[in-house]
Design an enzyme around this catalytic site. Sequence first.
Site, PDB file in Angstrom:
ATOM      1  CG  HIS A   1      -0.195  -0.024   2.516  1.00  0.00           C
ATOM      2  ND1 HIS A   1       0.413   1.342   3.083  1.00  0.00           N
ATOM      3  CD2 HIS A   1       0.046  -0.908   3.217  1.00  0.00           C
ATOM      4  CE1 HIS A   1       1.038   0.984   4.134  1.00  0.00           C
ATOM      5  NE2 HIS A   1       0.764  -0.363   4.316  1.00  0.00           N
TER       6      HIS A   1
ATOM      7  CD  GLU B   1       1.579  -5.554   7.937  1.00  0.00           C
ATOM      8  OE1 GLU B   1       1.816  -6.874   7.528  1.00  0.00           O
ATOM      9  OE2 GLU B   1       2.399  -5.116   7.810  1.00  0.00           O
TER      10      GLU B   1
END
Length: 182
Positions: free
Chosen positions: A7, A80
Amino acid sequence: MLYIMRHGKTEWNKIEKLQGSVDIPLNEEGVLVAQKAHDKYKEIEFDICYCSPLIRAKKTAEIFLEGKDTPIVIDDRLKEMSFGEFEGSVGYFNNPENPISKLFTDPESYTSVGGSESLDHLAERTLSFLNEIAYPLHKEGKSVLIVCHGALGCSIISHIKNTPVSDFWDNLMGNCELVKLL
């Protein structure tokens, strides 16, 4: 083909605040870098994108794939790594007093602390995704994009490259860096 991208930047990346599973949005720089990646890689076509449910990854995927008909599929296994009670801590990397620093300085010796996820659990999660989704699609000749996070991306790349745990962080991608895996 199988591709992976981390990201774009967030305010927490900027100040080295440990994010983990906290849902932090992209900052202005993160949006800009995702737009630059969109322009840089606009010629690459993807059949499908699998993405973390966290907003920083979803927004990166949306910006990166803008103008394409590539479906974005959310998969919780791409979230994550959880850093438990240490999420939100600053200075975790260089502070030996912070038990989570061991993950970054000596991953081979790291053990899960304070509700954080173990590297073994992260590896199981990412291998499950690879075996059930990514590898079968790759075998069918599909072009697959994975948009995810730092530690999670390291885990996926480690599986594919057969990287030892001691070298786990050698696989860390830059923000919005596109890596061709297979």
